[in-house]
Enzyme design. Structure first.
Site, short mmCIF file in Angstrom:
data_model
loop_
_atom_site.label_atom_id
_atom_site.label_comp_id
_atom_site.label_asym_id
_atom_site.label_seq_id
_atom_site.Cartn_x
_atom_site.Cartn_y
_atom_site.Cartn_z
N GLU A 198 59.41 75.33 1.28
CA GLU A 198 60.18 74.11 1.01
C GLU A 198 61.66 74.45 1.04
OE1 GLU A 198 57.47 71.26 -1.85
OE2 GLU A 198 58.86 72.64 -2.83
N CYS A 199 62.42 73.76 1.85
CA CYS A 199 63.87 73.87 1.92
C CYS A 199 64.30 75.34 2.08
CB CYS A 199 64.50 73.22 0.69
SG CYS A 199 66.27 72.84 0.89
N GLY A 200 64.81 75.98 1.02
CA GLY A 200 65.21 77.37 1.15
C GLY A 200 64.07 78.28 1.57
N THR B 191 58.97 72.38 5.19
CA THR B 191 59.66 71.10 5.08
C THR B 191 61.03 71.31 4.45
OG1 THR B 191 58.82 70.62 2.85
CG2 THR B 191 57.47 69.88 4.71
#
Length: 439
Positions: free
Chosen positions: A329-331, A429
């Site tokens: 997720e993200c990072g 994501t």
């Protein structure tokens, strides 16, 4: 029995909500009270400070992403314990600030949470540059929404006793109770960076900060009166279903990967999953006994060089992905990519499970709620599943060559280009998952 509660809110961000919340939590804990903190909205940083001050996990409650049953279940599951004396929830942004289109239960505003739970609002007013006019602001907030009750105000950044007297006179004129007046001071200000406050775990002097905050609030707020104004909690319901991504989950947890919602971890455990933490910054690989690996968000851009040099982590992650699912997720998604370019323009090789290349050399803010419809499977959710989440980062996408994972829209229904991607057993994501959406 669920403890009574209050929401600490304000007309705008930067008014002093967090300072008051931390001081309250620490001061009430010093009195021997067990106070359960919550945070309205999709925030990772404030709950960490809440937990340090209250001595118990703070849980996010989000009316855009979560329905009433899920919110009620989270409140009952964390504040319904016999040892919880009081709930203190910190709002986000201004009290009525939310998205235009409602989500699962509301528009994500602190006001929508107050209306759902029945918790009265303590309004923090930044009074710098005004006197009796502050009363007009407070009166407007009190009249704005019939199902949101303003219990009283705490005046912040009060310049002098004379200034306080003028502010109190204005509040008396409009019939709004003053619960405290906080003088201007610098002692408990907390350092910040682009995603908000520097995380609680990175504050070496956290005990001193909390001690000062507790003393500051104890000296300037009528705590007994504030406690007496807490309202009975209306929200009730079973915990919303949270599907774990696996049975044994290797979870990255360190300074680069720290953004995990407490309700997600609790939901995974409640469903019978086992969580196996590992630290990529210590060059640790995911536990080989796990059946899924999850890389949460955080600050990989601050540790890009260390991650690039963590050969055991990168090699172990790639071996894991040969036979089992890995999601970021993200990072965490950025760390699964081909490269991350830091703010100085230095390119750092990442794990290479995906072709994603991201850069902080040119910053671009991506912020908002996200509703995703999966076009392919990801751990815990099959193609066609609808997921509610939130995105907040400053990286620029230079390359995203893999197949898109989902069709993603914002809270208003407009498509966003950050679709996530998938390749083999790897998925990622840019949004952080909060809850499953109905339908």
């Amino acid at each position: 029995m669920i403890a009574p509660g209050l929401i600490i809110s304000a007309p705008a961000s930067g008014s002093g909500k967090t300072t008051l919340t931390l001081g309250l939590l620490a001061a009430l804990r010093d009195r021997g009270l067990n106070v359960q903190p919550f945070k309205s909205g999709p925030d990772y940083i404030d709950p960490g400070f809440h937990g340090a001050a209250a001595g118990r996990d703070s849980v996010n409650l989000d009316t855009w992403a979560m329905d009433a049953a899920m919110i009620g279940g989270l409140i009952a599951g964390t504040a319904g314990a016999e040892d919880a004396d009081l709930i203190v929830a910190e709002g986000s942004m201004g009290l009525f600030d939310g998205v235009l289109a409602p989500g699962a239960q509301g528009n994500g505003s602190s006001a929508s949470l107050a209306a759902l739970t029945g918790w009265p609002v303590v309004l923090v007013l930044d009074c710098s540059g005004q006197a009796q006019s502050a009363a007009a602001v407070a009166k407007g907030f009190a009249a704005m929404q019939a199902d949101v009750r303003i219990a009283g105000v705490v005046l912040n950044k009060v310049a002098s006793p004379r200034h306080a007297a003028m502010l109190r006179a204005g509040m008396q004129q409009v019939g709004i109770e003053v619960l405290g007046a906080l003088p201007r001071q610098q002692e408990v200000e907390l350092p910040s960076r682009h995603l908000g406050l520097v995380q609680a775990g990175e504050q070496a002097d956290m005990p001193r900060i909390l001690e000062r905050a507790a003393r500051f609030v104890e000296e300037n707020v009528d705590l007994d009166r504030l406690i007496s104004l807490a309202g009975a909690t209306r929200a009730k319901g079973p915990d919303g279903r949270i599907t774990p991504p696996g049975q044994r989950i290797a979870l990255a947890r360190d300074g680069a990967f720290s953004f995990v919602y407490p309700h997600q971890l609790a939901g995974w455990r409640r469903a019978g999953a086992e969580i196996l933490p590992f630290a990529p910054l210590n060059d640790e690989a995911p536990d080989d006994s796990a059946d899924t690996c999850w890389l949460p968000g955080g600050y990989p851009e601050l540790h890009a060089g260390e991650l690039a040099a963590a050969q055991s982590f990168r090699a172990g992650l790639n071996r894991f992905a040969e036979t089992r699912r890995v999601h970021g997720e993200c990072g965490g998604y950025m760390a699964m990519g081909a490269a991350l370019i830091d703010k100085a323009g230095t390119r750092h090789a990442m794990a290479g499970l995906l072709g994603l290349v991201t850069s902080y050399e040119t910053r671009k803010m991506h912020l908002g709620y996200r509703l995703a419809t999966l076009g392919a499977d990801m751990p815990g959710h099959g193609a066609g599943a609808r997921l509610r989440g939130h995105e907040f980062h400053y990286c620029t996408i230079l390359d995203q060559p893999d197949a898109p994972l989902a069709e993603v829209v914002d809270a208003g229904g407009a498509r966003v280009p950050e679709t996530g991607s998938h390749r083999g057993n790897a998925t990622g994501t840019f949004f952080h998952l909060i809850a499953e959406a109905e339908g």
